[in-house]
Write an enzyme that holds these catalytic residues in place. Structure first.
Site, PDB file in Angstrom:
ATOM      1  N   THR A 157     -21.828  45.876 -28.086  1.00 18.96           N
ATOM      2  CA  THR A 157     -22.623  46.583 -29.235  1.00 18.96           C
ATOM      3  C   THR A 157     -23.455  45.690 -29.848  1.00 18.96           C
ATOM      4  O   THR A 157     -22.939  44.734 -30.661  1.00 18.96           O
ATOM      5  CB  THR A 157     -21.447  47.196 -30.427  1.00 18.96           C
ATOM      6  OG1 THR A 157     -20.563  48.087 -29.631  1.00 18.96           O
ATOM      7  CG2 THR A 157     -22.253  48.171 -31.433  1.00 18.96           C
ATOM      8  N   LEU A 181     -15.348  53.654 -25.889  1.00 19.57           N
ATOM      9  CA  LEU A 181     -14.028  53.694 -25.818  1.00 19.57           C
ATOM     10  C   LEU A 181     -13.219  53.569 -27.265  1.00 19.57           C
ATOM     11  O   LEU A 181     -13.763  52.839 -27.895  1.00 19.57           O
ATOM     12  CB  LEU A 181     -13.102  53.015 -24.873  1.00 19.57           C
ATOM     13  CG  LEU A 181     -13.299  51.480 -24.840  1.00 19.57           C
ATOM     14  CD1 LEU A 181     -12.321  50.723 -25.810  1.00 19.57           C
ATOM     15  CD2 LEU A 181     -13.156  50.820 -23.408  1.00 19.57           C
ATOM     16  N   GLU A 213      -9.736  52.042 -29.007  1.00 23.66           N
ATOM     17  CA  GLU A 213      -8.722  51.224 -28.927  1.00 23.66           C
ATOM     18  C   GLU A 213      -7.252  52.213 -28.956  1.00 23.66           C
ATOM     19  O   GLU A 213      -7.461  52.984 -29.747  1.00 23.66           O
ATOM     20  CB  GLU A 213      -8.473  50.457 -29.792  1.00 23.66           C
ATOM     21  CG  GLU A 213      -9.388  48.829 -29.411  1.00 23.66           C
ATOM     22  CD  GLU A 213      -9.471  47.692 -30.459  1.00 23.66           C
ATOM     23  OE1 GLU A 213      -8.430  47.710 -31.093  1.00 23.66           O
ATOM     24  OE2 GLU A 213     -10.257  46.957 -30.444  1.00 23.66           O
ATOM     25  N   LYS A 267     -25.270  53.668 -29.999  1.00 24.14           N
ATOM     26  CA  LYS A 267     -23.724  53.213 -30.446  1.00 24.14           C
ATOM     27  C   LYS A 267     -23.543  52.929 -32.014  1.00 24.14           C
ATOM     28  O   LYS A 267     -22.615  53.415 -32.651  1.00 24.14           O
ATOM     29  CB  LYS A 267     -23.536  52.063 -29.684  1.00 24.14           C
ATOM     30  CG  LYS A 267     -22.293  51.140 -29.985  1.00 24.14           C
ATOM     31  CD  LYS A 267     -21.115  51.919 -29.543  1.00 24.14           C
ATOM     32  CE  LYS A 267     -19.661  51.432 -29.936  1.00 24.14           C
ATOM     33  NZ  LYS A 267     -18.483  52.041 -29.834  1.00 24.14           N
ATOM     34  N   TYR A 307      -9.557  62.632 -42.244  1.00 24.65           N
ATOM     35  CA  TYR A 307      -8.301  62.327 -42.959  1.00 24.65           C
ATOM     36  C   TYR A 307      -8.418  61.279 -44.047  1.00 24.65           C
ATOM     37  O   TYR A 307      -8.860  60.107 -43.803  1.00 24.65           O
ATOM     38  CB  TYR A 307      -7.278  61.737 -41.837  1.00 24.65           C
ATOM     39  CG  TYR A 307      -6.736  62.811 -40.927  1.00 24.65           C
ATOM     40  CD1 TYR A 307      -5.645  63.668 -41.244  1.00 24.65           C
ATOM     41  CD2 TYR A 307      -7.341  62.845 -39.626  1.00 24.65           C
ATOM     42  CE1 TYR A 307      -5.218  64.518 -40.387  1.00 24.65           C
ATOM     43  CE2 TYR A 307      -7.012  63.967 -38.826  1.00 24.65           C
ATOM     44  CZ  TYR A 307      -5.799  64.662 -39.240  1.00 24.65           C
ATOM     45  OH  TYR A 307      -5.393  65.646 -38.370  1.00 24.65           O
ATOM     46  N   CYS A 313     -14.761  47.419 -35.156  1.00 23.42           N
ATOM     47  CA  CYS A 313     -15.882  47.973 -34.766  1.00 23.42           C
ATOM     48  C   CYS A 313     -16.455  48.690 -36.005  1.00 23.42           C
ATOM     49  O   CYS A 313     -17.607  48.329 -36.459  1.00 23.42           O
ATOM     50  CB  CYS A 313     -15.996  49.104 -33.724  1.00 23.42           C
ATOM     51  SG  CYS A 313     -15.647  48.432 -32.122  1.00 23.42           S
TER      52      CYS A 313
HETATM   53  N1  LIG Z   1     -12.936  46.886 -29.270  1.00 24.94           N
HETATM   54  C1  LIG Z   1     -13.526  48.479 -29.215  1.00 24.94           C
HETATM   55  O1  LIG Z   1     -12.737  49.319 -29.223  1.00 24.94           O
HETATM   56  C2  LIG Z   1     -14.836  48.480 -29.125  1.00 24.94           C
HETATM   57  C3  LIG Z   1     -15.404  49.725 -28.564  1.00 24.94           C
HETATM   58  C4  LIG Z   1     -16.547  49.729 -28.324  1.00 24.94           C
HETATM   59  C5  LIG Z   1     -17.283  48.693 -28.323  1.00 24.94           C
HETATM   60  N2  LIG Z   1     -16.925  47.381 -28.489  1.00 24.94           N
HETATM   61  C6  LIG Z   1     -17.811  46.441 -28.325  1.00 24.94           C
HETATM   62  O2  LIG Z   1     -17.571  45.580 -27.067  1.00 24.94           O
HETATM   63  C7  LIG Z   1     -17.620  44.146 -27.230  1.00 24.94           C
HETATM   64  C8  LIG Z   1     -16.509  43.364 -27.156  1.00 24.94           C
HETATM   65  O3  LIG Z   1     -15.582  43.840 -27.988  1.00 24.94           O
HETATM   66  P1  LIG Z   1     -13.982  43.392 -27.813  1.00 24.94           P
HETATM   67  O4  LIG Z   1     -13.058  44.130 -28.812  1.00 24.94           O
HETATM   68  O5  LIG Z   1     -13.473  43.658 -26.337  1.00 24.94           O
HETATM   69  O6  LIG Z   1     -14.226  42.061 -28.129  1.00 24.94           O
HETATM   70  P2  LIG Z   1     -12.784  40.871 -27.962  1.00 24.94           P
HETATM   71  O7  LIG Z   1     -12.971  39.872 -28.897  1.00 24.94           O
HETATM   72  O8  LIG Z   1     -11.538  41.356 -27.685  1.00 24.94           O
HETATM   73  O9  LIG Z   1     -13.245  40.230 -26.483  1.00 24.94           O
HETATM   74  C9  LIG Z   1     -14.315  39.408 -26.060  1.00 24.94           C
HETATM   75  C10 LIG Z   1     -14.050  38.272 -25.008  1.00 24.94           C
HETATM   76  O10 LIG Z   1     -15.378  37.779 -24.947  1.00 24.94           O
HETATM   77  C11 LIG Z   1     -14.972  36.472 -24.497  1.00 24.94           C
HETATM   78  N3  LIG Z   1     -16.151  35.709 -24.239  1.00 24.94           N
HETATM   79  C12 LIG Z   1     -17.032  35.068 -25.457  1.00 24.94           C
HETATM   80  N4  LIG Z   1     -17.856  34.668 -24.916  1.00 24.94           N
HETATM   81  C13 LIG Z   1     -17.949  34.539 -23.409  1.00 24.94           C
HETATM   82  C14 LIG Z   1     -18.808  34.139 -22.709  1.00 24.94           C
HETATM   83  N5  LIG Z   1     -19.858  33.358 -22.553  1.00 24.94           N
HETATM   84  N6  LIG Z   1     -18.615  34.237 -21.278  1.00 24.94           N
HETATM   85  C15 LIG Z   1     -17.278  35.071 -20.911  1.00 24.94           C
HETATM   86  N7  LIG Z   1     -16.890  35.583 -22.013  1.00 24.94           N
HETATM   87  C16 LIG Z   1     -16.721  35.342 -23.187  1.00 24.94           C
HETATM   88  C17 LIG Z   1     -13.949  35.832 -25.440  1.00 24.94           C
HETATM   89  O11 LIG Z   1     -13.322  34.862 -25.027  1.00 24.94           O
HETATM   90  C18 LIG Z   1     -13.387  37.381 -25.574  1.00 24.94           C
HETATM   91  O12 LIG Z   1     -12.140  37.082 -24.501  1.00 24.94           O
HETATM   92  C19 LIG Z   1     -18.259  44.168 -28.866  1.00 24.94           C
HETATM   93  O13 LIG Z   1     -19.553  43.934 -29.164  1.00 24.94           O
HETATM   94  C20 LIG Z   1     -17.617  45.408 -29.615  1.00 24.94           C
HETATM   95  O14 LIG Z   1     -18.398  45.646 -30.748  1.00 24.94           O
HETATM   96  C21 LIG Z   1     -15.700  47.346 -29.007  1.00 24.94           C
END
Ligand SMILES: NC(=O)c1ccc[n+]([C@@H]2O[C@H](COP(=O)([O-])OP(=O)(O)OC[C@H]3O[C@@H](n4cnc5c(N)ncnc54)[C@H](O)[C@@H]3O)[C@@H](O)[C@H]2O)c1
Length: 444
Positions: free
Chosen positions: A121, A156, A158, A210, A257, A266
């Site tokens: 995002t 998605l 969580e 988004k 709710y 997020c």
């Molecule tokens: N978690 C959610 O529900 C959700 C839903 C939609 C969108 N998003 C978006 O998706 C993105 C990721 O969210 P997340 O919750 O999966 O994050 P997260 O923190 O769970 O995972 C991020 C991963 O990226 C890795 N990383 C950092 N720098 C890196 C690099 N240079 N090369 C390779 N890997 C690297 C980290 O080590 C970590 O494992 C964010 O922008 C978030 O806003 C999250």
């Protein structure tokens, strides 16, 4: 198809596992050696229903692999997905350092045409920035290799991430090159069978979509929480009001709710980041500001009720806490309301005995060993020696507990419910003093 995914977190891992599940050859790249070790041993570093099983099946079939080596990642996939974290900066804007780092390593190793697909995002304009960074690195290398940058935000949830990815409401593709839309359409075909879900648009609109989605959902929650506070003052029951307004199809029942505030990785950061983007462009986003302000206040609500019940005298008391994760079916503790409550209780000298079906390890990782926190193995053991029970996350397990046992185990029969799980009239008959959100407290 060959796919590389940077970032093996909640989004990257689910994307990788689901793309492998339909037959693609997926390589996930992360910078965290401990995480990659775990993944290579076949263990998931996060709890997400169904993920472990899907990972194991696809790892065994050789369709899902993990590496620390970005050069291997760039060489592998036609599609280069960026799914790294975009945490909030100190001023609330999105910190793009991880996205930029991936762009730089793609630029360093690119030798053939690739489509860079941004799933993280990110603020409007980030795709342009990623494109410029890659081009800059290529220019320095004297390389004329071609590439495209596409925005493909992820929606998605969580706790239901696998299902959301396999059966998405929509697949937003932001691109200025129709050819990339067709290539991505081919990649997404297995997830697009039932009906057309692909929404192709320009990159900036895709990036904003988004933020708009998360801000709208957060607004619904904060609106309802604001109403719940007004209902309390007026002696109305917010649950009746909820049904009263939800029955209007223009409003609907979803996401209205009342509760102890939203958390997670997020909503809080995305609402703040959009507000910052607006401000950077000369617009003061009053509504977005209020959504976060209301939420901030709401997260303190349960503590205020507890404090008021004991006239501020919390020193030496013990509270059973049910639920630690920011919502059910995840172990994610980022910006969880439970943290605000626990920290406020500790500040006043109280102790916490907490239980959560999945987030206990994460809580131990965050807070370490401390005398005023006992992490319990069951909801019942959390009650032992506690003055009262506070419920903060609406796991199914907590919806229909053995109230007689709760009453007998607690020092006093008092429940503070941050998610309105129980019927006040029933709890009164069961002998409890019961506080919830947006409803008048009840006594035996
Ligand atoms: N978690 C959610 O529900 C959700 C839903 C939609 C969108 N998003 C978006 O998706 C993105 C990721 O969210 P997340 O919750 O999966 O994050 P997260 O923190 O769970 O995972 C991020 C991963 O990226 C890795 N990383 C950092 N720098 C890196 C690099 N240079 N090369 C390779 N890997 C690297 C980290 O080590 C970590 O494992 C964010 O922008 C978030 O806003 C999250």
């Amino acid at each position: 198809m060959k796919v590389t995914i940077y970032g093996s977190g909640y989004v990257g891992l689910v994307t990788g596992a689901c793309l492998a599940q339909v037959g693609n050859d997926v390589l996930c790249v992360d910078i965290d050696p401990a995480k990659i070790d775990m993944l290579n041993r076949g263990e998931s570093p996060i709890y997400e229903p169904g993920l472990s099983e899907m990972m194991t099946a696809n790892q065994s079939a050789g369709r899902l692999k993990f590496t620390l080596d970005p050069a291997e990642g760039v060489a592998h996939g036609l599609f280069q997905f960026i799914a790294v974290g975009t945490p909030p900066d100190e001023d609330g804007s999105a910190d793009l350092q991880h996205v930029v780092a991936v762009a730089d390593s793609i630029g360093q190793h690119l030798d053939d045409y690739r489509i860079v697909v941004n799933k993280s995002t990110v603020p409007v304009g980030t795709a342009d920035r990623v494109r410029a960074r890659i081009q800059e690195t290529l220019d320095k290398r004297g390389s004329a290799v071609e590439f495209d940058v596409v925005s493909n935000p992820e929606f998605l949830k969580e706790g239901a991430a696998i299902d959301d990815f396999m059966r998405p409401d929509r697949i937003v593709i932001g691109t200025d090159n129709p050819r990339t839309t067709e290539l991505l359409r081919a990649l997404y075909t297995p997830f697009n069978r039932n009906h057309e879900r692909i929404l192709a648009m320009d990159i900036r609109s895709a990036e904003l979509t988004k933020y708009a989605a998360n801000s709208m959902l957060a607004t619904k929650i904060s609106f309802m929480n604001e109403l719940s506070n007004i209902a309390e003052l007026l002696g109305a029951d917010i649950e009746k009001v909820r049904i009263g307004i939800g029955s209007d199809p223009r409003i609907g029942y979803q996401f209205i709710y009342p509760g102890a505030g939203y958390g997670g990785s997020c909503f809080p950061k995305d609402v703040r980041a959009l507000e910052r983007t607006a401000l950077a462009n000369g617009y003061k986003a009053e509504l977005l500001h209020a959504v976060e302000a209301v939420n901030f206040r709401q997260k303190e609500k349960l503590f205020e009720k507890i404090s008021a019940h004991y006239s501020g005298d919390l020193k030496g008391r013990t509270f059973a806490l049910w639920g630690l994760s920011f919502k059910p079916n995840t172990d994610d503790m980022r910006e969880a309301s439970s943290r605000v409550l626990m920290e406020a209780l500790w500040e006043k000298g109280a102790r916490v005995r907490a239980f959560d079906p999945e987030a206990v390890d994460e809580t131990a990782r965050i807070y370490g060993q401390r005398d005023d926190l006992t992490l319990c193995k069951s909801p019942e053991s959390a009650l032992e020696g506690a003055d009262a029970l506070a419920v903060i996350t609406e796991w199914n397990l907590f919806r229909s507990p053995d109230f007689e046992r709760i009453r007998k185990t607690l020092k006093q029969p008092v429940i503070f419910d941050g998610r309105n799980l129980y019927d006040p009239g029933f709890l009164s008959k069961q002998g409890f003093t019961y506080y919830s959100i947006g409803r008048v407290p009840t006594t035996p």
